[in-house]
Design an enzyme around this catalytic site. Structure first.
Site, PDB file in Angstrom:
ATOM      1  N   TYR A 147       0.857  -1.193   0.000  1.00 28.40           N
ATOM      2  CA  TYR A 147       0.000   0.000   0.000  1.00 28.40           C
ATOM      3  C   TYR A 147       0.881   1.226   0.000  1.00 28.40           C
ATOM      4  O   TYR A 147       1.859   1.299   0.761  1.00 28.40           O
ATOM      5  CB  TYR A 147      -0.896  -0.007   1.244  1.00 28.40           C
ATOM      6  N   ASP A 242       9.279   3.023  -0.056  1.00 30.03           N
ATOM      7  CA  ASP A 242       8.218   3.634   0.726  1.00 30.03           C
ATOM      8  C   ASP A 242       8.448   3.225   2.174  1.00 30.03           C
ATOM      9  O   ASP A 242       8.128   2.119   2.586  1.00 30.03           O
ATOM     10  CB  ASP A 242       6.861   3.166   0.211  1.00 30.03           C
ATOM     11  N   LYS A 270       4.040   8.929   9.093  1.00 27.19           N
ATOM     12  CA  LYS A 270       3.805   8.324  10.402  1.00 27.19           C
ATOM     13  C   LYS A 270       4.769   8.856  11.486  1.00 27.19           C
ATOM     14  O   LYS A 270       4.532   9.949  11.976  1.00 27.19           O
ATOM     15  CB  LYS A 270       3.774   6.803  10.259  1.00 27.19           C
TER      16      LYS A 270
HETATM   17  C1  PLP Z   1       0.235   4.520   5.843  1.00 31.09           C
HETATM   18  C2  PLP Z   1       1.004   4.324   4.589  1.00 31.09           C
HETATM   19  C3  PLP Z   1       0.932   5.226   3.508  1.00 31.09           C
HETATM   20  C4  PLP Z   1      -0.067   6.348   3.469  1.00 31.09           C
HETATM   21  O1  PLP Z   1       0.134   7.278   4.475  1.00 31.09           O
HETATM   22  P1  PLP Z   1      -1.088   8.214   4.929  1.00 31.09           P
HETATM   23  O2  PLP Z   1      -0.464   9.167   5.891  1.00 31.09           O
HETATM   24  O3  PLP Z   1      -2.111   7.321   5.508  1.00 31.09           O
HETATM   25  O4  PLP Z   1      -1.581   8.904   3.694  1.00 31.09           O
HETATM   26  C5  PLP Z   1       1.781   5.049   2.446  1.00 31.09           C
HETATM   27  N1  PLP Z   1       2.663   4.037   2.414  1.00 31.09           N
HETATM   28  C6  PLP Z   1       2.755   3.148   3.401  1.00 31.09           C
HETATM   29  C7  PLP Z   1       3.779   2.070   3.335  1.00 31.09           C
HETATM   30  C8  PLP Z   1       1.910   3.251   4.515  1.00 31.09           C
HETATM   31  O5  PLP Z   1       1.967   2.317   5.470  1.00 31.09           O
END
Ligand code: PLP
Length: 434
Positions: A147, A242, A270
């Protein structure tokens, strides 16, 4: 065993459903896949959250990753309070942005310049635009079950809420916007080599969760990240890690420090906001210089780098620099994952754990979990029963089999031992009941 009272949560959810789609502001908060309705959280302190009915839980969601020091840590609260009183946003340059950028650049060796944004979604969306602008190529490679936020071109075989809901993909994304997205199985270096051999000259970037966290925790097999690095370099493809979850979680330098493979661009989120909304993307100077106003790739944000989130972020990163933090998190994560696995074994329940550092998933399957297909062999109904049993005993887990759990520095040895004991009881009960 006590029966929990959920009267106020139930009333709030009833009202929420009439005002907010599904009653939630993000699908992962829904309890759809585990049955029942969500609890409404009133406050948090350390490893605990307290709901509107006065029930309390040891929290392993930790807001899906940001809260590496647990809830309402006194130092982070103080830093945010001071920023709040000085004005929350100016839409102008502040010293804090420079400090935080300097801290991120010092922490992640492959990051030479960084741009702050407001969410992980924004960070990955912008990094992809940048990779396309820099390479003048359109195609991207992503992996099944990973994701990267909810931007259009990345909602192809995405994990997290999409996986939980069993949705193939999102409606409202024109096929035009995903024709250039190539989705490959995670941990399959051959598929990456073959695709690059075929389309190498038109691939802008490979985007990957260096440790997958959104189909449950799935580790990269030895050599997988190295292959991505090699293929990217050979074909002039931008490698994007990511690290929205793994950045500052697996080590101070993130997954790339832990696994010793450098990305060209890195996305963060995060943890870097200390519990306030923030994301960032950064990487090699020659690529980052393509971002406006120094280059032709446009990206902007009214609240980007706002003083409140920046202050919480700086305080969080400063605290993470203190020696021993990651060792402690590793030990706690291992104690929990090992304990859960033993609890499953004692109950005769087939299970696997995916874990690295303080992120973990207990998969109810007899198969080794290495990609999305094997993660999907998990028994989601068994997870739902486990989730509910744990909730009733005061342990708040992710309301989905296909998500990561998080341990914070605030989780004590006793919290973890209590969690494992509860898991033994719950798993023993569910097997006894057939
Ligand atoms: C949570 C997440 C996102 C998206 O971040 P948001 O702050 O929810 O938009 C993107 N990549 C990864 C790997 C994530 O876990």
């Amino acid at each position: 065993m006590r029966e929990l009272d959920f009267t106020r949560s139930a009333a709030l959810f009833e009202k929420a459903r009439s005002l907010i789609p599904g009653g939630v502001n993000s699908p992962v908060r829904s309890f759809n896949s585990v049955g029942g309705q969500p609890v409404f959280v009133k406050r948090g302190r350390g490893a605990r959250i307290f709901d509107e009915d006065g029930n309390s839980y040891i929290d392993y969601v930790c807001s899906w990753g940001p809260l590496i020091f647990g809830h309402a840590h006194r130092r982070i609260v103080a830093a945010a309070k001071a920023a709040l009183e000085a004005g929350t946003t100016f839409g102008a340059c502040t010293a804090g942005e420079v400090t935080l950028a300097e801290m991120i650049v010092a922490a992640v060796p492959s990051v030479e310049m960084v741009r702050l944004v407001n969410s992980g979604t924004e960070a990955v969306m912008s990094a992809i635009r940048l990779a396309r602008g820099f390479t003048r190529r359109d195609k991207i490679i992503k992996f099944e079950g990973c994701y990267h936020g909810h931007s259009d071109s990345l909602l192809a075989k995405a994990g997290s809420g999409i996986a939980t809901l069993g949705m193939p993909d999102s409606a409202g994304v024109p096929p035009n916007l995903t024709v250039d997205t190539i989705t490959l199985p995670y941990n399959n270096p051959e598929a990456v080599r073959a695709t690059a051999a075929l389309h190498g000259k038109s691939i802008a970037c490979i985007v990957v969760e260096a440790v997958a966290g959104n189909m449950g925790v799935v580790l990269p097999k030895p050599g997988f990240l190295e292959t991505l690095r090699q293929v990217a370099s050979e074909h002039g493809i931008v490698l994007i890690f990511d690290e929205v979850i793994t950045g500052f979680r697996l080590s101070y330098g993130g997954a790339q420090e832990r696994f010793g493979v450098a990305a060209d661009l890195t996305t963060l989120g995060k943890i870097i906001g200390g519990g306030l909304p923030m994301g960032a993307y950064g990487g090699r100077r020659e690529i980052m210089e393509f971002v406006a106003p120094s280059g032709p790739v446009y990206q902007a944000g009214t609240l980007s780098g706002n003083p409140l989130a920046v202050a919480a972020g700086i305080e969080t990163l400063s605290m993470l620099k203190e020696p021993g933090i990651y060792d402690k998190l590793e030990k706690k994560g291992a104690a929990l994952a090992d304990g859960l696995l033993e609890a499953a074994a004692a109950a005769g329940v087939a299970a696997q754990t995916g874990r690295v550092g303080s992120m973990f998933t207990l998969f109810f399957t007899e198969n080794e979990v290495t990609d999305y297909a094997s993660a999907r062999t998990s028994d989601a109904a068994r997870y739902a029963g486990f989730f509910r049993g744990m909730l009733e005993r005061g342990f708040y887990l992710a309301p989905s089999q296909f998500e990561a759990g998080f341990v914070s520095t605030a989780h004590s040895k006793k919290d973890i031992a209590d969690t494992v004991a509860a898991a033994r009881a719950v798993l023993g009960e569910t097997t006894a009941a057939g």
